[in-house]
Design a protein around this motif. Structure first.
Motif, PDB file in Angstrom:
ATOM      1  N   PHE A 238      89.046  45.988  36.879  1.00  0.00           N
ATOM      2  CA  PHE A 238      88.111  46.932  36.280  1.00  0.00           C
ATOM      3  C   PHE A 238      88.011  46.694  34.774  1.00  0.00           C
ATOM      4  CE2 PHE A 238      89.807  49.275  40.021  1.00  0.00           C
ATOM      5  CZ  PHE A 238      88.611  49.383  40.725  1.00  0.00           C
ATOM      6  N   SER A 239      86.845  46.992  34.231  1.00  0.00           N
ATOM      7  CA  SER A 239      86.605  46.762  32.804  1.00  0.00           C
ATOM      8  C   SER A 239      86.803  48.004  31.954  1.00  0.00           C
ATOM      9  CB  SER A 239      85.174  46.250  32.604  1.00  0.00           C
ATOM     10  OG  SER A 239      84.228  47.201  33.096  1.00  0.00           O
ATOM     11  N   GLY A 240      87.211  49.101  32.582  1.00  0.00           N
ATOM     12  CA  GLY A 240      87.399  50.351  31.855  1.00  0.00           C
ATOM     13  C   GLY A 240      88.217  51.318  32.675  1.00  0.00           C
ATOM     14  N   PRO A 241      88.327  52.566  32.224  1.00  0.00           N
ATOM     15  CA  PRO A 241      89.154  53.567  32.908  1.00  0.00           C
ATOM     16  C   PRO A 241      88.737  53.792  34.354  1.00  0.00           C
ATOM     17  CG  PRO A 241      88.460  54.350  30.751  1.00  0.00           C
ATOM     18  CD  PRO A 241      87.678  53.105  31.013  1.00  0.00           C
ATOM     19  N   VAL A 242      89.726  54.132  35.170  1.00  0.00           N
ATOM     20  CA  VAL A 242      89.521  54.379  36.600  1.00  0.00           C
ATOM     21  C   VAL A 242      90.094  55.757  36.928  1.00  0.00           C
ATOM     22  CG1 VAL A 242      90.012  53.583  38.944  1.00  0.00           C
ATOM     23  CG2 VAL A 242      89.750  51.920  37.082  1.00  0.00           C
ATOM     24  N   ALA A 243      89.404  56.507  37.770  1.00  0.00           N
ATOM     25  CA  ALA A 243      89.905  57.813  38.218  1.00  0.00           C
ATOM     26  C   ALA A 243      89.988  57.838  39.730  1.00  0.00           C
ATOM     27  CB  ALA A 243      88.990  58.938  37.735  1.00  0.00           C
ATOM     28  N   THR A 244      91.005  58.513  40.242  1.00  0.00           N
ATOM     29  CA  THR A 244      91.062  58.801  41.666  1.00  0.00           C
ATOM     30  C   THR A 244      91.225  60.305  41.846  1.00  0.00           C
ATOM     31  OG1 THR A 244      92.051  58.167  43.788  1.00  0.00           O
ATOM     32  CG2 THR A 244      93.574  58.600  41.986  1.00  0.00           C
ATOM     33  N   ILE A 245      90.842  60.793  43.001  1.00  0.00           N
ATOM     34  CA  ILE A 245      90.866  62.235  43.270  1.00  0.00           C
ATOM     35  C   ILE A 245      92.085  62.561  44.122  1.00  0.00           C
ATOM     36  CG2 ILE A 245      89.599  64.195  44.220  1.00  0.00           C
ATOM     37  CD1 ILE A 245      87.037  62.406  43.884  1.00  0.00           C
ATOM     38  N   VAL A 246      92.976  63.378  43.566  1.00  0.00           N
ATOM     39  CA  VAL A 246      94.125  63.896  44.324  1.00  0.00           C
ATOM     40  C   VAL A 246      93.592  65.120  45.060  1.00  0.00           C
ATOM     41  CG1 VAL A 246      96.492  64.752  44.201  1.00  0.00           C
ATOM     42  CG2 VAL A 246      95.710  63.000  42.588  1.00  0.00           C
ATOM     43  N   THR A 247      93.220  64.916  46.313  1.00  0.00           N
ATOM     44  CA  THR A 247      92.367  65.883  47.003  1.00  0.00           C
ATOM     45  C   THR A 247      93.056  67.152  47.472  1.00  0.00           C
ATOM     46  OG1 THR A 247      92.679  64.489  48.956  1.00  0.00           O
ATOM     47  CG2 THR A 247      90.604  64.255  47.758  1.00  0.00           C
ATOM     48  N   GLY A 248      94.392  67.126  47.692  1.00  0.00           N
ATOM     49  CA  GLY A 248      95.033  68.344  48.174  1.00  0.00           C
ATOM     50  C   GLY A 248      96.544  68.269  48.188  1.00  0.00           C
ATOM     51  N   ARG A 249      97.154  69.442  48.272  1.00  0.00           N
ATOM     52  CA  ARG A 249      98.614  69.555  48.291  1.00  0.00           C
ATOM     53  C   ARG A 249      99.130  70.212  49.569  1.00  0.00           C
ATOM     54  NH1 ARG A 249      97.339  74.113  44.666  1.00  0.00           N
ATOM     55  NH2 ARG A 249      97.952  76.050  45.715  1.00  0.00           N
ATOM     56  N   ASN A 250      98.245  70.452  50.549  1.00  0.00           N
ATOM     57  CA  ASN A 250      98.625  71.230  51.731  1.00  0.00           C
ATOM     58  C   ASN A 250      99.303  70.364  52.784  1.00  0.00           C
ATOM     59  OD1 ASN A 250      97.539  73.632  50.622  1.00  0.00           O
ATOM     60  ND2 ASN A 250      95.499  72.901  51.158  1.00  0.00           N
ATOM     61  N   VAL A 251     100.433  69.816  52.412  1.00  0.00           N
ATOM     62  CA  VAL A 251     101.175  68.905  53.259  1.00  0.00           C
ATOM     63  C   VAL A 251     102.293  69.663  53.969  1.00  0.00           C
ATOM     64  CG1 VAL A 251     102.735  68.274  51.363  1.00  0.00           C
ATOM     65  CG2 VAL A 251     102.410  66.690  53.257  1.00  0.00           C
ATOM     66  N   ASP A 252     102.647  69.224  55.165  1.00  0.00           N
ATOM     67  CA  ASP A 252     103.828  69.756  55.835  1.00  0.00           C
ATOM     68  C   ASP A 252     105.050  69.376  55.008  1.00  0.00           C
ATOM     69  OD1 ASP A 252     106.251  69.284  57.670  1.00  0.00           O
ATOM     70  OD2 ASP A 252     104.931  70.458  58.955  1.00  0.00           O
ATOM     71  N   MET A 253     105.751  70.367  54.465  1.00  0.00           N
ATOM     72  CA  MET A 253     106.806  70.073  53.502  1.00  0.00           C
ATOM     73  C   MET A 253     108.020  69.410  54.138  1.00  0.00           C
ATOM     74  SD  MET A 253     105.629  70.539  50.575  1.00  0.00           S
ATOM     75  CE  MET A 253     107.159  70.310  49.635  1.00  0.00           C
ATOM     76  N   ALA A 254     108.243  69.638  55.417  1.00  0.00           N
ATOM     77  CA  ALA A 254     109.350  68.951  56.085  1.00  0.00           C
ATOM     78  C   ALA A 254     109.058  67.455  56.159  1.00  0.00           C
ATOM     79  CB  ALA A 254     109.570  69.530  57.479  1.00  0.00           C
ATOM     80  N   ALA A 255     107.820  67.110  56.538  1.00  0.00           N
ATOM     81  CA  ALA A 255     107.438  65.698  56.595  1.00  0.00           C
ATOM     82  C   ALA A 255     107.417  65.093  55.200  1.00  0.00           C
ATOM     83  CB  ALA A 255     106.070  65.557  57.261  1.00  0.00           C
ATOM     84  N   PHE A 256     106.928  65.850  54.231  1.00  0.00           N
ATOM     85  CA  PHE A 256     106.887  65.348  52.852  1.00  0.00           C
ATOM     86  C   PHE A 256     108.303  65.077  52.340  1.00  0.00           C
ATOM     87  CE2 PHE A 256     106.790  65.931  48.231  1.00  0.00           C
ATOM     88  CZ  PHE A 256     105.776  65.053  47.887  1.00  0.00           C
ATOM     89  N   THR A 257     109.230  65.959  52.660  1.00  0.00           N
ATOM     90  CA  THR A 257     110.622  65.761  52.250  1.00  0.00           C
ATOM     91  C   THR A 257     111.189  64.490  52.874  1.00  0.00           C
ATOM     92  OG1 THR A 257     110.944  68.141  51.997  1.00  0.00           O
ATOM     93  CG2 THR A 257     112.924  66.796  52.234  1.00  0.00           C
TER      94      THR A 257
END
Length: 335
Positions: free
Chosen positions: A294-313
């Motif tokens: 890329f020739s300049g800044p790049v953005a991505t979208i962190v779309t959500g936090r509603n994850v199963d916390m046991a699986a995330f752990t």
């Protein structure tokens, strides 16, 4: 039916005071990997913990006064957004979901006062139930991605990105049914026609990717994934999100479950973020070396936090993850 920047601007006015203008923050770790400023659009800070609030509010608040209820199919976050918006308007909401949706997302929707119907093992099964409810009980069906008001609402993210960083060279958008990617690309390219917008999806069951390859909507098998929010088809009668994605995306990049796993770890340990698997696919593509220069800044979208916390752990602790008949072998971060 067509959509324009005017529809996105109208959506932002309708959502004012409900959906928030979310932060856009740099990730020093990912910037070092990118060779350019790499920015995270934190949609996980929306009141429901996901970007889906935008499109849901625009669609529900845009209904006529005589509407008596809404229904939708959802892999989790769209249903949460519709439930939140319906409660604000005092409307009945029935959210149809498949048995693949994590329990945490089902419970989150019920907590907002919506009814939940579990129908089959795919998003297509849930969609069939939603259509039945609309026909037999007179509810208004709100598509998670192929609705003009939903797409326009999601497009407000593109407006904010271009306002906050008009020098962006590219935007990386998690891609499922295409409502988010279509809205963001529509808005961003109306403001800056030369900006590149890429869709990023998992490599198993990537419905929009397969549709774009075939030149038409196609059916795909839905399988368990760390990026569960990206599951499901795009609808064989897709009117809007498919043609907009086809015409406006610079390309689609696919990432593996192992790459999603490592990106979830990276955003947690490097940027201190709890993010769903679907939220990290842009970072996963970067870390896997699958993006162009890329020739300049790049953005991505962190779309959500509603994850199963046991699986995330389990992920952040480096444990194995079983996804149906597919095993993601765990590894400690940085090993």
């Amino acid at each position: 039916m067509s959509l324009s920047l005017a529809d996105v601007l109208a959506a932002r006015r309708r959502m004012a005071g409900v959906a928030v203008h979310t932060p856009l923050v740099p990730s020093p770790f990912l910037s070092a990997r990118c060779g350019q400023n790499f920015l995270l659009k934190l949609e996980n800070t929306q009141p429901i913990g996901a970007f889906k609030l935008r499109g849901a509010v625009n669609a529900v608040f845009g209904l006529p006064a005589e509407a008596n209820g809404v229904t939708c199919c959802s892999t989790g976050n769209h249903g949460r957004g519709v439930a939140y918006a319906a409660r604000a308007r005092g409307l009945r909401a029935v959210v149809c979901m498949s048995s693949l949706v994590p329990r945490a997302k089902v419970d989150g929707i019920r907590a907002l006062g919506a009814e939940v119907r579990i129908a089959g093992r795919s998003q297509d099964d849930a969609h069939a139930e939603s259509r039945r409810l609309a026909k037999e009980e007179g509810l208004v069906e709100i598509s998670p991605f192929d609705d003009p008001l939903v797409i326009a609402g999601q497009g407000s993210i593109g407006l904010e990105l271009m306002e906050d960083r008009p020098d962006l060279a590219a935007i990386l958008v998690p891609l499922s049914g295409g409502g988010l990617a279509a809205g963001v690309a529509l808005a961003a390219k109306a403001i800056r026609p030369d900006i590149r917008v890429f869709g990023i999806s998992m490599d198993r069951g990537a419905a929009m990717h397969e549709a774009m390859r075939a030149g038409r909507p196609v059916e795909v098998e839905e399988v368990p994934s760390l990026a569960d929010s990206l599951g499901g088809g795009i609808g064989m009668d897709n009117r809007l999100s498919f043609p907009i994605c086809r015409d406006h995306l610079a390309g689609v990049v696919l990432v593996t479950e192992e790459e999603i796993y490592r990106a979830m770890q990276a955003l947690y340990f490097e940027d201190r973020l709890v993010a769903e698997g679907a939220s990290v696919v842009g970072a996963a593509a970067l870390l896997a070396g699958k993006l162009p220069a890329f020739s300049g800044p790049v953005a991505t979208i962190v779309t959500g936090r509603n994850v199963d916390m046991a699986a995330f752990t389990d992920v952040v602790c480096g444990r194995d993850i079983q996804l149906g008949d597919y095993l993601v072998k765990g590894s400690a971060y940085g090993s």
